[in-house]
Design an enzyme around this catalytic site. Structure first.
Site, short mmCIF file in Angstrom:
data_model
loop_
_atom_site.label_atom_id
_atom_site.label_comp_id
_atom_site.label_asym_id
_atom_site.label_seq_id
_atom_site.Cartn_x
_atom_site.Cartn_y
_atom_site.Cartn_z
CE LYS A 109 -81.33 4.23 17.32
NZ LYS A 109 -80.88 3.48 16.14
P1 NAD Z 1 -74.92 11.38 11.22
O1 NAD Z 1 -75.11 12.23 12.43
O2 NAD Z 1 -73.58 10.85 10.93
O3 NAD Z 1 -75.42 12.16 9.90
C1 NAD Z 1 -76.70 12.73 9.80
C2 NAD Z 1 -76.78 13.54 8.54
O4 NAD Z 1 -78.08 14.08 8.41
C3 NAD Z 1 -75.81 14.74 8.51
O5 NAD Z 1 -75.36 14.93 7.18
C4 NAD Z 1 -76.71 15.88 8.93
O6 NAD Z 1 -76.24 17.15 8.51
C5 NAD Z 1 -77.99 15.49 8.24
N1 NAD Z 1 -79.18 16.12 8.83
C6 NAD Z 1 -79.43 16.40 10.13
N2 NAD Z 1 -80.63 17.01 10.26
C7 NAD Z 1 -81.12 17.11 9.02
C8 NAD Z 1 -82.33 17.65 8.49
N3 NAD Z 1 -83.24 18.20 9.30
N4 NAD Z 1 -82.53 17.57 7.16
C9 NAD Z 1 -81.60 17.00 6.35
N5 NAD Z 1 -80.45 16.48 6.79
C10 NAD Z 1 -80.22 16.55 8.10
O7 NAD Z 1 -76.00 10.19 11.38
P2 NAD Z 1 -75.95 8.76 10.68
O8 NAD Z 1 -75.24 7.83 11.61
O9 NAD Z 1 -75.49 8.91 9.27
O10 NAD Z 1 -77.48 8.34 10.73
C11 NAD Z 1 -78.41 8.75 9.72
C12 NAD Z 1 -79.64 7.87 9.77
O11 NAD Z 1 -79.26 6.51 9.58
C13 NAD Z 1 -80.42 7.88 11.10
O12 NAD Z 1 -81.78 7.72 10.82
C14 NAD Z 1 -79.88 6.67 11.82
O13 NAD Z 1 -80.79 6.18 12.79
C15 NAD Z 1 -79.74 5.71 10.65
N6 NAD Z 1 -78.81 4.61 10.89
C16 NAD Z 1 -77.50 4.85 11.23
C17 NAD Z 1 -76.65 3.78 11.42
C18 NAD Z 1 -75.18 3.96 11.74
O14 NAD Z 1 -74.45 2.95 11.76
N7 NAD Z 1 -74.68 5.17 11.93
C19 NAD Z 1 -77.13 2.46 11.30
C20 NAD Z 1 -78.45 2.26 10.93
C21 NAD Z 1 -79.28 3.34 10.73
#
Ligand code: NAD
Length: 420
Positions: A109
């Protein structure tokens, strides 16, 4: 995100989960100690010249946890809460996740401690290129392959690929989650959210339940949350609440997800959406629903707020959203947790398909992508569910135990612990 006094740091918490699973499979102390520590940690300085001429010195990290089953694999996050401890925890999670879905990858990561939402696109590009330069000698299609995570997207991956390719020659397979025009795979962008739905469907089917009409509340409406909401809506589930960093909206009869997606895609936040009642992120976690899916940041359900959770199932779409004290409290209340290493494994599985297509220079249609995604995730769910029943343990313990078994076998076979 800072941890509560009830819980250890995020890396200690992941090691706690490793310890629980290691007890079940009776893993030797030597292997346990080795797998609780990352193989390599890079902490780099990232100087960025802002558009106004000011110089900012940022902290960037890449932690490589384990590569016994294949190249290191894991996302890059841009967020003010990023620190070495959090990146260590997330790198370790990737090792168990890739092993659980049986992908030929290890776990890593990375991230930069920064708020990119207040930066111009030029500043984000300069920062990304400098960070890539600082870690480039540890990346590579057979060494370490980044992907998008919080606040990083296909454009950021394109800059990483371009910078790496300047040094090493054309290398699309060095990152996944790229734009389609640069070797990205149709299906990858929605793979994590769609994967969450495949895992949820498998869980419901195993428990003789149906998704249609189920009330789902989702915290986070970014890449993961938005695609998950859309796929649930399409299948007839009632997505009753969604939120982003600004807060959320709630409608017990079900929200109009296509309209909310358009709203967010046009660059607006959910607190300006003309849909349902407005709720805070804390209120959203406590709403009555069948399934609660935290899909934003980590450590949002802890021993301090677990008593207010009013869902029967918590689907961990985000990484590490439930701390150990939260996990215990939910279990005591009979709430089933579908753990992150299983629930959101669709993202890295989709990345594996993209990487495979890049190194073979052969593209798949999206139908094949989604069908193989479903197969892999349903198999992983079935493995976890059977293990949990056999050993009378939680789905998290089962998922970690399967990952640990696979990684420890590869580690031993490769002679990592021979001490040579
Ligand atoms: P992203 O940046 O696309 O979206 C994040 C979302 O969370 C946004 O809607 C943002 O406004 C919201 N957010 C940010 N801070 C916040 C807070 N304090 N309270 C509530 N909402 C808040 O990110 P993502 O890629 O959707 O990732 C989200 C989660 O999923 C993370 O934990 C990431 O590690 C995990 N994840 C992502 C992927 C991927 O392929 N993108 C894969 C596996 C896991």
């Amino acid at each position: 995100m800072s941890h509560t006094p009830l819980d250890p740091s995020s890396h200690e918490a992941v090691n706690h989960y490793i310890g629980q699973a290691a007890d079940i499979i009776d893993l030797s102390d030597e292997v346990r100690r080795s797998l609780s520590t990352p193989s390599r940690e890079l902490a780099v300085q990232v100087p960025v010249r802002l558009d106004n001429g000011e110089l900012q010195i940022l902290h960037g990290f890449r932690v490589q946890h384990n590569d016994s089953r294949g190249p290191y694999k894991g996302g890059i996050r841009y967020h003010p809460s990023v620190d070495l401890n959090e990146v260590r925890a997330l790198a370790s999670l990737m090792t168990w996740k890739t092993a659980l879905v049986d992908l030929p990858f290890g776990g890593a990561k990375g991230g930069i401690e920064v708020d990119p939402t207040v930066m111009s696109v030029y500043e984000v590009e300069r920062m990304t290129r400098r960070f890539t330069l600082m870690v480039a000698d540890q990346l590579g299609p057979y060494r370490d392959i980044p992907a998008p995570d919080v606040n990083t997207d296909a454009q950021v991956m394109a800059w990483i690929m371009d910078e790496f390719s300047d040094i090493n020659g054309y290398s699309p397979a060095v990152v996944t989650g790229k734009p389609l025009a640069l070797g990205g795979a149709p299906g990858r962008e929605s793979a994590t959210g769609l994967g969450c739905v495949f895992v949820l469907e498998a869980f419901l089917e195993a428990n003789h339940l149906d998704l249609i009409g189920k009330r789902v509340a989702i915290q986070g409406f970014g890449n993961v949350g938005r695609h998950m909401a859309w796929e649930l809506f399409r299948r007839g589930a009632k997505v009753t609440a969604v939120s982003d960093v600004s807060g959320g909206v709630f409608n017990p009869g079900g929200l109009d997800i296509p309209q909310l997606s358009d709203h967010v895609r046009s660059g607006k936040l959910l607190n300006t959406a003309d849909e349902g009642d407005h709720v805070t992120n804390d209120q959203l976690l406590g709403l009555g629903c069948d399934i609660l899916a935290p899909a934003a940041l980590g450590e949002v359900i802890t021993g301090a707020n677990a008593a207010s959770i009013n869902a029967r199932v918590v689907l961990e779409a985000a990484n590490y959203p439930v701390t150990p004290s939260g996990d215990v409290a939910l279990r005591e209340r009979g709430v089933t947790v579908i753990p992150d290493v299983l629930a959101n494994a669709g993202g890295v599985t989709g990345s594996y398909f993209e990487w495979t297509q890049n190194i073979q220079q052969f593209t798949w249609k999206v139908e094949r992508f989604n069908s193989e995604l479903r197969d892999r995730l349903v198999t992983a769910f079935t493995d976890v569910n059977s293990f949990a029943k056999l050993h009378d343990c939680s789905l998290r313990e089962a998922a970690y135990a399967i990952g640990l078994q696979r990684v420890s076998e590869a580690t031993k076979l490769r002679g990592y612990l021979s001490g040579a």
